[in-house]
Design an enzyme around this catalytic site. Structure first.
Site, PDB file in Angstrom:
ATOM      1  N   ASP A  89       0.805  -1.228   0.000  1.00 44.18           N
ATOM      2  CA  ASP A  89       0.000   0.000   0.000  1.00 44.18           C
ATOM      3  C   ASP A  89       0.837   1.276   0.000  1.00 44.18           C
ATOM      4  O   ASP A  89       1.982   1.299   0.451  1.00 44.18           O
ATOM      5  CB  ASP A  89      -0.950   0.006   1.209  1.00 44.18           C
ATOM      6  CG  ASP A  89      -0.213  -0.115   2.542  1.00 44.18           C
ATOM      7  OD1 ASP A  89       0.749  -0.911   2.625  1.00 44.18           O
ATOM      8  OD2 ASP A  89      -0.589   0.591   3.496  1.00 44.18           O
ATOM      9  N   GLU A 146      -0.767  -1.731   5.263  1.00 41.82           N
ATOM     10  CA  GLU A 146       0.196  -1.662   6.377  1.00 41.82           C
ATOM     11  C   GLU A 146       0.087  -0.326   7.095  1.00 41.82           C
ATOM     12  O   GLU A 146       0.172  -0.249   8.320  1.00 41.82           O
ATOM     13  CB  GLU A 146       1.631  -1.866   5.864  1.00 41.82           C
ATOM     14  CG  GLU A 146       2.670  -2.037   6.969  1.00 41.82           C
ATOM     15  CD  GLU A 146       3.010  -0.762   7.728  1.00 41.82           C
ATOM     16  OE1 GLU A 146       3.228  -0.822   8.948  1.00 41.82           O
ATOM     17  OE2 GLU A 146       3.051   0.317   7.096  1.00 41.82           O
ATOM     18  N   GLU A 147      -0.108   0.747   6.309  1.00 42.79           N
ATOM     19  CA  GLU A 147      -0.025   2.103   6.882  1.00 42.79           C
ATOM     20  C   GLU A 147      -1.068   2.353   7.973  1.00 42.79           C
ATOM     21  O   GLU A 147      -0.822   3.115   8.889  1.00 42.79           O
ATOM     22  CB  GLU A 147      -0.156   3.161   5.777  1.00 42.79           C
ATOM     23  CG  GLU A 147       1.010   3.170   4.778  1.00 42.79           C
ATOM     24  CD  GLU A 147       2.324   3.654   5.377  1.00 42.79           C
ATOM     25  OE1 GLU A 147       2.334   4.106   6.532  1.00 42.79           O
ATOM     26  OE2 GLU A 147       3.353   3.552   4.683  1.00 42.79           O
ATOM     27  N   ARG A 186      17.764  -5.784  15.497  1.00 43.13           N
ATOM     28  CA  ARG A 186      18.096  -6.156  16.867  1.00 43.13           C
ATOM     29  C   ARG A 186      17.152  -7.288  17.283  1.00 43.13           C
ATOM     30  O   ARG A 186      16.012  -7.356  16.823  1.00 43.13           O
ATOM     31  CB  ARG A 186      17.964  -4.982  17.837  1.00 43.13           C
ATOM     32  CG  ARG A 186      16.574  -4.405  17.919  1.00 43.13           C
ATOM     33  CD  ARG A 186      16.474  -3.262  18.924  1.00 43.13           C
ATOM     34  NE  ARG A 186      16.428  -3.739  20.278  1.00 43.13           N
ATOM     35  CZ  ARG A 186      17.354  -3.483  21.214  1.00 43.13           C
ATOM     36  NH1 ARG A 186      18.388  -2.721  20.921  1.00 43.13           N
ATOM     37  NH2 ARG A 186      17.232  -3.952  22.420  1.00 43.13           N
ATOM     38  N   HIS A 373       7.563   8.995   4.191  1.00 45.36           N
ATOM     39  CA  HIS A 373       6.313   9.767   4.262  1.00 45.36           C
ATOM     40  C   HIS A 373       6.509  11.227   3.851  1.00 45.36           C
ATOM     41  O   HIS A 373       5.631  12.049   4.071  1.00 45.36           O
ATOM     42  CB  HIS A 373       5.659   9.693   5.653  1.00 45.36           C
ATOM     43  CG  HIS A 373       5.212   8.313   6.036  1.00 45.36           C
ATOM     44  ND1 HIS A 373       4.288   8.065   7.021  1.00 45.36           N
ATOM     45  CD2 HIS A 373       5.547   7.094   5.547  1.00 45.36           C
ATOM     46  CE1 HIS A 373       4.088   6.764   7.140  1.00 45.36           C
ATOM     47  NE2 HIS A 373       4.854   6.144   6.255  1.00 45.36           N
TER      48      HIS A 373
HETATM   49 ZN   LIG Z   1       4.828   4.166   6.128  1.00 45.25          ZN
HETATM   50 ZN   LIG Z   2       6.364   1.439   5.369  1.00 46.40          ZN
END
Ligand SMILES: [Zn+2]
Ligand SMILES: [Zn+2]
Length: 405
Positions: A89, A146-147, A186, A373
């Site tokens: 996305d 995902e966002e 990590r 972004h």
């Molecule tokens: Zn993002």
């Molecule tokens: Zn991302």
């Protein structure tokens, strides 16, 4: 946040990709960049990816978690398996770049590099379909949304881990500010949770000159905001429970000479483990209820978790670091980076299956160094082969004949 310094390239091995495949990945990435889609509405993107996977001879299951898809590639007779995940996305941002492949969907933009994540996973799929030198099954997971933090969970709720027998899961995000050719990761908590809260306090409004006749929710709300400062400072360990609780909005229905009837306080919390997350919610609920009760006000409290903390499994992080070091060189992989306060919904998959999420340097200069972004961001095409080679190495390491689970 400190970033690892540029290490000198050390011994590198791992798979090498043909010039044709590298060119193809760049073409795919730039195509996806031109036609960004957001949220679960990623149908053109999913069509494009499914068509490519099928052209490589990979079986594809569509509509897993609405518009998600899973490519399935088997080789040999082992039951062992691995899941490799990319997100599809884009964001609701007006792109400010002017290059030829900039967004043709007005108001939408791949400003987080998910076009690159999809292209590098497609590259690995193409290579592995042509050279299946592994024993087991590789699941290529392409997720929507995902966002907003909902796509991974939607795929899980739709049976991702029941319909497909996936032993462990891995993900990559590009990382501007980290040099091209470097990777950081990590074990344990890599990224923070993100949760929102809303507290509504109802009192008895009235004339500003006669406060004794009512219950002033402004005063109650102000006490709540101050007391919320003790959630972190007096309820969590100063050593092991890093967290942030921020009240960010205070909305009232009062006016200059009217004591309000109701106030609403909204805010945001971040932390690094689910135990801390539970303690924050519990402490907030107790504090809000106690203060409101003492004042005789009624209240509602909602705590909404959008992203869980991203917690890498210890052993799978070792595998990820080993694969990355083979491809990028030992000195270019920081296996103990500092945790980050950004969030990622791959965390939902890591709650169900052991796995590891890594951050691959997108570069430090020009477009590669531009923040995620940002309307001028672009994915750095030069890291496509690095990501694809990491995926291939990880598959060969985990599903090699000599694999020990
Ligand atoms: Zn993002
Ligand atoms: Zn991302």
């Amino acid at each position: 946040m400190s970033l690892p310094s540029s290490g000198s390239p050390s011994l590198k091995s791992g798979p090498s990709l043909s010039e044709q495949l590298i060119t193809d990945m760049t073409t795919w990435r730039r195509h996806l960049h031109q036609f960004p889609e957001c949220g679960f509405e990623v149908n053109l993107t999913a069509d494009f990816i499914a068509e490519k996977l099928e052209s490589f001879g990979i079986q594809v299951e569509r509509n897993v978690g609405k518009s998600g898809l899973v490519g399935i590639l088997r080789s040999g007779d082992s039951d062992a398996s691995i899941g490799l995940r990319a997100d599809m996305d884009a964001l609701h941002i007006h792109e400010q770049n002017t290059f030829a492949h900039c967004s043709k969907h007005d108001g939408k933009m791949h400003a987080c590099g998910h076009d690159g994540h999809s292209a590098m996973l497609l590259g690995a799929a193409c290579y592995l379909a042509q050279c299946p030198s592994f024993n087991g099954t590789v699941y290529f997971i392409f997720q929507p949304d995902e966002e907003h933090g909902c796509g991974a969970q939607a795929m899980i709720d739709d049976g991702l881990f029941e319909r497909f027998s996936i032993d462990e899961v891995y993900g990559i995000h590009n990382f501007p500010g980290l040099a091209e050719g470097e990777l950081m990761v990590r074990p344990g908590s890599l990224m923070a949770s993100e949760s929102g809260f809303e507290i509504s306090i109802k009192g008895v409004g009235g004339h500003a000159a006669l406060p004794h006749q009512g219950i002033d929710p402004m005063v109650v709300g102000a006490q709540v905001i101050l007391a919320l400062q003790t959630v972190v400072s007096r309820n969590l360990s100063a050593i092991s429970e890093t967290a942030v609780v921020s009240a960010t909005e205070f909305i009232t229905d009062g006016t200059v000479n009217v004591i309000p009837t109701q106030v609403t306080i909204k805010g945001d919390c971040r932390c690094f483990t689910e135990a801390t997350l539970a303690r924050i919610e519990e402490s907030m609920a107790r504090i809000v209820a106690g203060i409101c009760q003492a004042a005789g006000a009624s209240h509602t409290f909602t705590f909404t978790n959008t992203f869980y903390p991203t917690v890498n499994a210890k052993q799978q992080t070792v595998y990820a670091v080993e694969a990355a070091r083979k491809v990028l060189g030992t000195d270019n992989v920081n296996a103990e980076c500092e945790p980050l306060t950004i969030s990622e919904d791959f965390s939902s998959m890591l709650r169900v299956k052991p796995g590891c999420y890594v951050l691959l340097g997108n570069g430090t200069e020009s477009i590669g160094g531009c923040a995620l972004h940002n309307p001028k961001y672009d994915f750095n095409d030069r890291i496509l082969p690095l990501g694809a080679r990491y995926w291939i190495q990880l598959v060969n390491d985990r599903l090699g004949d000599a694999m020990v689970n």
